[in-house]
Design a protein around this motif. Structure first.
Motif, PDB file in Angstrom:
ATOM      1  N   THR A   1       0.797  -1.152   0.014  1.00 35.06           N
ATOM      2  CA  THR A   1       0.135  -0.009  -0.156  1.00 35.06           C
ATOM      3  C   THR A   1       0.910   1.201   0.095  1.00 35.06           C
ATOM      4  OG1 THR A   1      -1.738  -1.074   1.095  1.00 35.06           O
ATOM      5  CG2 THR A   1      -1.699   1.199   1.191  1.00 35.06           C
ATOM      6  N   ARG A   2       1.994   1.078   0.744  1.00 33.32           N
ATOM      7  CA  ARG A   2       2.941   2.399   0.648  1.00 33.32           C
ATOM      8  C   ARG A   2       3.670   2.725  -0.678  1.00 33.32           C
ATOM      9  NH1 ARG A   2       4.353  -0.082   5.717  1.00 33.32           N
ATOM     10  NH2 ARG A   2       3.340   1.177   7.459  1.00 33.32           N
ATOM     11  N   GLY A   3       3.647   1.549  -1.609  1.00 33.26           N
ATOM     12  CA  GLY A   3       4.297   1.561  -2.700  1.00 33.26           C
ATOM     13  C   GLY A   3       5.594   1.084  -2.842  1.00 33.26           C
ATOM     14  N   ALA A   4       5.938  -0.105  -2.225  1.00 30.72           N
ATOM     15  CA  ALA A   4       7.331  -0.607  -2.134  1.00 30.72           C
ATOM     16  C   ALA A   4       8.125  -0.642  -3.363  1.00 30.72           C
ATOM     17  CB  ALA A   4       7.336  -2.054  -1.498  1.00 30.72           C
ATOM     18  N   PRO A   5       9.235   0.004  -3.502  1.00 23.30           N
ATOM     19  CA  PRO A   5       9.833  -0.137  -4.573  1.00 23.30           C
ATOM     20  C   PRO A   5      10.445  -1.549  -4.946  1.00 23.30           C
ATOM     21  CG  PRO A   5      10.695   1.692  -3.505  1.00 23.30           C
ATOM     22  CD  PRO A   5       9.745   0.713  -2.494  1.00 23.30           C
ATOM     23  N   SER A   6      10.777  -2.288  -4.232  1.00 19.38           N
ATOM     24  CA  SER A   6      11.069  -3.484  -4.474  1.00 19.38           C
ATOM     25  C   SER A   6      10.136  -4.354  -4.837  1.00 19.38           C
ATOM     26  CB  SER A   6      11.823  -4.230  -3.179  1.00 19.38           C
ATOM     27  OG  SER A   6      10.770  -4.558  -2.212  1.00 19.38           O
TER      28      SER A   6
END
Length: 599
Positions: free
Chosen positions: A305-310
């Motif tokens: 939800t935070r938008g993890a780059p990995s």
């Protein structure tokens, strides 16, 4: 012409001048030409910029432009990208786009007026564009998806207080921007990110009914849209995974997130165990076998939800170290290796420092992401401190059996110096902790792996390697201004496709808040979805919006994404991108683990 007046002896009124046409057909297409814009079809895409920050996108028949924003000054006649760490024959198709907010008649009236690119106001705006950061200049509620994003992870009110309290809890649940649900094919609720199962049981029942209806029609439901929410369904054996998103994500991104949740369940149960549970009793309640792992599912979901780059790039981030320093750490690891070791990892601040592995085996990024989630996101292991011995299934390695993972944090070695510096936004939860992970196929190898850990920790402390790791972790990610001074690029991500690893710029100082980071990752999600869509053959994508200017560049060697402020010119953005890519190629052996330690 004005109507003639009656003959009254007075002089006849002269005719009025012809009214300027407001029809779009009267506009000269060449006047709207954005010369650096190239289309992917015989229809040319043309972008017109207005002083108020809006954009108009038009199409008109015509040949493709021969220029590309990433070409050198002497562009080749066949429109190929110049060498920037990639082959010269890597063709680039560039499309510049933005939502058309005004009808053609309105555009014509603007062109006929004094608001044009030669006006003093326009020149002043262009001269100040470098001082405007991404998402800084907002107009009203241009995009209010993230207005309450900071409350996204807050728990729901408790269930005491009667009917009024229940209504309040339901409204709070509905206000969440992202939901994840897991249920069985028989309709039994298993897990939900927001709200207890008693609150949303009826909603899960509706979802199960819809899915079953399509399965009965032999037409498996993949997803649908209701209002401003996108529903995506993934069927994995006897389980249904459902995501409800109001964040504007693509189906492919959401589906990969649901796949990761499925992998998290397999890491606890293994595939044969999961199938056996439902083989004899399809209505089995899976909540008891998964009891205690809810925090792992929740932390993984919140990371998405935070938008993890990995998760977006499907790759890992490594700690930036000199090649000689990483080589010394690997050698120490290999010399003190236990015979029962299968994989060895050193992880610091959520980044991979060192890995040793068998010559013919490597860990898949999805398995490593599960390990990282367990170490640094969920509270179970890190909260307990000390050391842990965990049976774990790594589904991408072998989804049918368990391996055994020994985890130890370097608290005893680092001592009081462990967290002397303030925590930066680059380490929002993992901070500066350093851990060693040793994985074995032998469930009786705990004491051998513990002895190996003690030996390696002592050696790394004595030769200064542990201090180097700690200092590199505290330093955080590098800032864009250090790589490309004077560049208008505010942030970037660079992925090495061969190594399945990525690096990114520091989130300081422009993206320190939760909302700012989510807006940034939303831009990256949109770029990634566009260049990786099933029918896309784009190599380069340049996007303009009222909030930011962004660029994606994909080659067989790397993927590059960057963001700058609004109204940054394409040439300026390209110049900064080239500098960063050249730096990444030069620093490749510091940024990425190439090969690692092999035994």
């Amino acid at each position: 012409m004005a109507p003639a007046t009656e003959s009254t002896g007075e002089e006849q009124r002269p005719p009025l001048p012809p009214r300027p046409s407001t029809r779009s057909a009267s506009i000269d297409p060449n006047a709207l030409q954005a010369h650096a814009t190239t289309a992917v079809a015989p229809v040319e895409i043309q972008t017109l910029s207005f002083p108020d920050g809006s954009r108009g996108t038009f199409s008109s028949p015509g040949p493709k432009s021969a220029s590309s924003p990433l070409e050198s000054e002497t562009a080749s006649p066949d429109r190929k990208v110049s060498a920037i760490g990639a082959d010269n024959d890597d063709a680039a198709s560039v499309t510049s786009f933005a939502p058309t907010m005004r009808p053609a008649a309105d555009i014509a009236s603007l062109l006929a007026g004094e608001m044009n690119k030669r006006s003093p106001a326009w020149n002043l705006l262009r001269s100040q564009s470098s001082t405007v950061l991404p998402f800084e200049r907002r107009r009203g509620n241009v995009d209010d998806r993230f207005a309450d994003f900071e409350a996204e992870f807050a728990p729901l009110p408790d269930d005491t207080g009667g009917a009024s309290r229940d209504a309040e809890r339901l409204e709070t649940w509905k206000s969440k921007l992202k939901h994840y649900m897991i249920l069985s094919a028989a309709g039994k609720p298993i897990w939900s990110r927001h709200g207890d199962l008693g609150l949303i049981n009826s909603s899960i029942g509706v979802v199960q009914t819809i899915i079953s209806f399509y399965e009965g029609a032999k037409n498996q439901l993949q997803g649908f849209t209701a209002g401003n929410a996108r529903f995506v369904i993934s069927t994995q054996g006897p389980l249904y995974f459902v995501a409800i998103s109001k964040l504007g994500e693509s189906d492919s991104h959401i589906r990969s997130q649901l796949e990761a949740l499925y992998m998290q369940i397999l890491s606890t149960l293994t595939l044969p165990t999961l199938n056996n549970i439902f083989a004899n009793r399809p209505s089995s309640d899976l909540r008891k076998p998964l009891q205690g792992t809810e925090s792992l599912l929740s932390s993984l979901a919140d990371n998405f939800t935070r938008g993890a780059p990995s998760a977006l790039l499907g790759s890992l981030e490594c700690l930036r170290l000199r090649k000689s320093q990483r080589h010394a750490i690997n050698n120490t690891f290999l010399k003190l290796r236990s015979e029962k070791l299968l994989y060895g990892l050193i992880v610091a601040g959520g980044k991979l420092v060192s890995v040793i592995r068998p010559r013919r085996h490597s860990l898949h990024p999805s398995d490593l992401q599960l390990i990282f989630n367990m170490l640094f996101e969920a509270e179970g292991i890190r909260g307990g401190g000390g050391e842990s011995w965990i049976p774990l299934c790594l589904p991408a390695f072998n989804n049918r059996g368990y391996l055994y993972m020994y985890v130890s944090f370097f608290d005893d070695v680092l001592g009081a110096n462990k967290a002397a510096d303030p925590i930066s936004p680059d380490q929002p939860s993992a901070e500066q902790e350093i851990a060693m992970v040793l994985i074995s196929a032998d469930k009786e190898s705990f004491f051998e792996l513990k002895q190996m850990r003690d030996d390696v920790a002592q050696k790394l402390a004595s030769n200064g390697s542990l201090t180097l790791i700690q200092n590199a972790t505290r330093a955080g990610r590098i800032q864009t201004s250090e790589i490309a001074p004077g560049s208008q690029v505010s942030h970037f991500m660079y992925k090495s496709r061969a190594n399945v690893q990525f690096c990114m710029a520091s989130l300081e100082p422009h993206f320190t808040g939760l909302v700012e980071r989510r807006r940034l990752m939303t831009v990256y999600h949109e770029l990634h979805a566009s260049v990786h869509s099933k029918n896309s053959h784009l190599k380069v994508l340049h996007c303009i919006s009222e909030e930011a200017t962004s660029l994606a560049w994909v080659t067989p060697v790397f993927e590059f994404y960057c963001v700058a402020g609004p109204n940054v010119s394409r040439a300026s953005l390209t110049q900064g991108a080239n500098k960063i890519i050249q730096w990444a190629k030069k620093e490749e052996e510091r940024l990425f683990i190439i090969g690692g330690g092999v035994f």
